[in-house]
Design a protein around this motif. Structure first.
Motif, PDB file in Angstrom:
ATOM      1  N   LEU B 126      -0.201   9.303   1.938  1.00 54.25           N
ATOM      2  CA  LEU B 126       0.748   8.229   1.258  1.00 54.25           C
ATOM      3  C   LEU B 126      -0.174   7.013   1.137  1.00 54.25           C
ATOM      4  O   LEU B 126      -0.166   6.587  -0.320  1.00 54.25           O
ATOM      5  CB  LEU B 126       1.887   7.818   1.764  1.00 54.25           C
ATOM      6  CG  LEU B 126       2.941   9.022   2.170  1.00 54.25           C
ATOM      7  CD1 LEU B 126       4.032   8.606   2.882  1.00 54.25           C
ATOM      8  CD2 LEU B 126       3.351   9.556   0.534  1.00 54.25           C
ATOM      9  N   PRO B 127      -0.880   6.336   1.962  1.00 51.12           N
ATOM     10  CA  PRO B 127      -1.839   5.226   1.654  1.00 51.12           C
ATOM     11  C   PRO B 127      -2.920   5.558   0.738  1.00 51.12           C
ATOM     12  O   PRO B 127      -3.262   4.579   0.108  1.00 51.12           O
ATOM     13  CB  PRO B 127      -2.268   4.937   2.994  1.00 51.12           C
ATOM     14  CG  PRO B 127      -1.615   5.544   3.883  1.00 51.12           C
ATOM     15  CD  PRO B 127      -0.917   6.829   3.384  1.00 51.12           C
ATOM     16  N   ALA B 129      -2.656   6.510  -2.233  1.00 50.80           N
ATOM     17  CA  ALA B 129      -2.129   6.041  -3.762  1.00 50.80           C
ATOM     18  C   ALA B 129      -2.661   4.586  -3.795  1.00 50.80           C
ATOM     19  O   ALA B 129      -2.997   4.130  -5.081  1.00 50.80           O
ATOM     20  CB  ALA B 129      -0.840   5.949  -3.723  1.00 50.80           C
ATOM     21  N   ASP B 130      -3.042   3.504  -2.763  1.00 47.96           N
ATOM     22  CA  ASP B 130      -3.614   2.313  -3.044  1.00 47.96           C
ATOM     23  C   ASP B 130      -5.028   2.654  -2.743  1.00 47.96           C
ATOM     24  O   ASP B 130      -5.803   2.001  -3.308  1.00 47.96           O
ATOM     25  CB  ASP B 130      -3.092   1.539  -1.921  1.00 47.96           C
ATOM     26  CG  ASP B 130      -1.452   1.352  -2.273  1.00 47.96           C
ATOM     27  OD1 ASP B 130      -1.312   1.284  -3.329  1.00 47.96           O
ATOM     28  OD2 ASP B 130      -0.673   1.285  -1.081  1.00 47.96           O
TER      29      ASP B 130
END
Lengths: 149, 439
Positions: B126-127, B129-130
């Motif tokens: 998920l992280p 994405a950044d």
């Protein structure tokens, strides 16, 4: 892109009320909606693909928000961040996947959740009576949401 | 300096299975080092008994949602072998295409969603994405392409409906195959991007080597996936009919899942085993990636299974292009929709053997004269790898025992994850708890 609007059912019909999303969307398939109806089961990375594809998404899912059995709630998932008791009732955190997918887009899609308060989510088939009784009301809520997004 | 380390792995309860690591070190000596697998009984082989040959592959498809097409095809092969059913060249090509699509999506899922976070120091995808949005989009695009390849051929990306004993109930539209061909041909930049990223991060893969026996299928004309005979790096070619002599399954006290061994204490299956046994048959673009990473058979570092998967991503793309071009050049032979190939059931036994994302898969069925299953045996790749994970741990742990607990945990987790065990939903596979650590 197949359409601008998608209704996405999440949930496992073999875990009783967790399957309310797929059960509800199955009843919508014969209706003339301006949306694609998708049953994604337990949310996986397919949800990311949908978020990338559509301009607006309405998720239908069992959501344990502490309501009365079968009570329907409509919310924006960004409002549910940090509110664990509004999370969907199955294991995968669909909202985290949603957030990830949205960060990959230049413009965020409109996402709404039509949540139904489950009673039973253990192994087994069939909705509990309170949840089954509220499906017509949930469909009404969904159609109102579809008219507004 | 004395070291006492207790690693007590908590079970992770995810759909595909449960696993944990237990390591006890006292005064620097490794007292316990065990790979615990506590799979709930699945009963699929029992569920098959009494089922018709028309149903068997639909049942076994449900063994795995990541590899559902793989189980379907292995099942169909077993049924067809038992009843002497021939499959046309066109249908063999289409089955291969479906298998390639599923393996492509599975490899990309593992590399991009499960292994990559290890390499960039994150707990989940998920992280990214950044931190790595462009690369993550590439992963999503390739993952999706694999799914769509399977969907166009079989009607669904999971639990295929069109695959039947003797052929297909419905054929894909040629226009859909043409669209897929365009997308495949336009995906080489994505593969290059993935390779670039892994090349930057490859130094994060531990430098650990342990030679073992590598077992896969092999085929004289192609890098074997959909058909072939068994090949052992220790003893060479083995007929599929002897698969039980290869996958000698046995029980260990600390696991409810069976382990397997052949010529040694353990053996490895999967992308690295295939690469070690069949690298010369890879597509040129796949060989280019192997060369870039310095991957030259035989490779004895299990962590490099990740790189072997990347090499196979390129191979699968190239082979899918070749298959679709061949199908379109010949034109799909017309058939009616909802066709059910005519088969007169006969009593007999048959074996299906194919390479699936995590290694060689065997299905064997006995049928009675009515075409109902009387006995079934399914040997899945992850079971064949458990023993090798155990032996790797036994070799690796003494060499890293002086490191801090977190690093030991991370290194062992990465080892297990490198095998891509069938616990794909779990991005953080092992929830390891260190107890009573004294340094």
């Amino acid at each position: 892109m197949t359409a601008e609007l998608a209704v996405v059912a999440l949930g496992n019909p073999y875990r009783r009320d967790d399957g309310v999303g797929p059960a509800l969307v199955a009843r919508l398939r014969d209706r003339d909606l301006r949306a694609d109806c998708l049953d994604l089961g337990d949310a996986g990375f397919d949800l990311v693909h949908v978020v990338v594809d559509y301009e607006a998404i309405v998720i239908v899912d069992a959501v344990d928000f502490g309501g009365d059995p079968g009570e329907v709630v409509v919310f924006d998932p960004t409002d549910a961040d940090g509110t664990r008791d509004r999370r969907a009732s199955h294991g995968t955190d669909a909202f985290e996947l949603l957030a990830m997918a949205e960060r990959l887009r230049e413009t965020s899609p409109t996402v709404r959740v039509v949540g139904i308060q489950p009673v039973e989510t253990g192994l087994g088939e069939g909705l509990s009576p309170p949840v089954a009784d509220r499906i017509p009301g949930a469909i009404d809520a969904l159609e109102r949401v579809l008219g507004g997004v | 300096m004395s070291h006492t380390v207790d690693v007590e792995g908590d079970l992770v309860t995810r759909v595909e299975g449960h696993g944990s690591i237990v390591v006890n070190v006292a005064e620097g000596d490794v007292e316990t080092c065990e790979w615990h697998v506590v799979e709930s009984p699945r009963y699929f082989e029992s569920m098959l008994v009494g089922r018709s040959f028309r149903e068997a592959h639909h049942v076994t498809s449900r063994i795995c949602a990541i590899c559902s097409v793989s189980h379907t095809i292995a099942s169909l092969q077993a049924t067809e072998a038992a009843m002497g059913v021939a499959v046309s060249e066109q249908d063999r090509r289409l089955r291969k295409l479906a298998l390639y699509g599923e393996t492509l999506q599975s490899h990309v899922l593992h590399l991009g969603y499960l292994a990559l976070p290890d390499l960039v120091g994150e707990k989940s995808v998920l992280p990214l994405a950044d931190t790595h949005p462009d690369e993550l989009e590439t992963v999503i695009d390739l993952h999706r392409l694999g799914n769509e390849l399977t969907e166009v051929v079989t009607g669904r990306s999971v639990h295929a409906q069109r695959l039947l004993a003797g052929g297909f109930s419905q054929l894909p539209e040629e226009s859909k195959l043409e669209e897929l061909l365009d997308r495949l041909l336009n995906s080489w930049d994505a593969v290059a991007e993935l390779a670039d990223l892994l090349a930057v991060l490859a130094d994060e893969l531990p430098d650990f080597e342990r030679e073992t026996e590598y077992i896969s299928l092999t085929h004289p004309e192609e890098y074997a996936f959909a058909e072939g005979s068994i090949y052992s790096s220790d003893v060479g070619e083995i007929p599929v009919s002897d698969y039980r002599d290869v996958a000698n399954e046995y029980v260990v006290d600390h696991s409810t899942a069976k382990f397997a061994r052949h010529e040694r204490d353990s053996y490895m299956v999967g992308a690295l085993a295939r690469f070690n046994n069949n690298a010369e048959q890879l597509a040129p673009r796949a060989t280019e990636i192997a060369d870039r990473f310095g991957l030259a058979a035989p490779v004895h570092n299990p962590y490099l299974n990740n790189v072997a998967q990347l090499v196979e991503v390129a191979h699968l793309l190239a082979e899918s292009v070749r298959l679709i071009e061949a199908l379109l050049a010949d034109g799909l032979a017309p058939q009616s929709d909802y066709r059910v190939p005519e088969i007169d059931p006969t009593a007999g036994s048959g074996i299906g053997a194919i390479e699936v994302p995590r290694g060689v898969l065997f299905h064997e069925y006995d049928y009675d004269e009515a075409g109902k299953v009387t006995a079934a045996n399914c040997v899945i790749p992850t079971n064949q790898n458990h023993g090798n994970i155990q032996r790797d741990m036994e070799t690796l742990v003494p060499t890293i025992v002086d490191r801090d607990a977190e690093e030991i945990e991370h290194t062992l987790e990465m080892l297990v994850r490198a095998y891509d065990p069938c616990i794909s939903c779990s991005t953080h596979y092992l929830d390891v708890e260190f107890v009573g650590e004294e340094r």
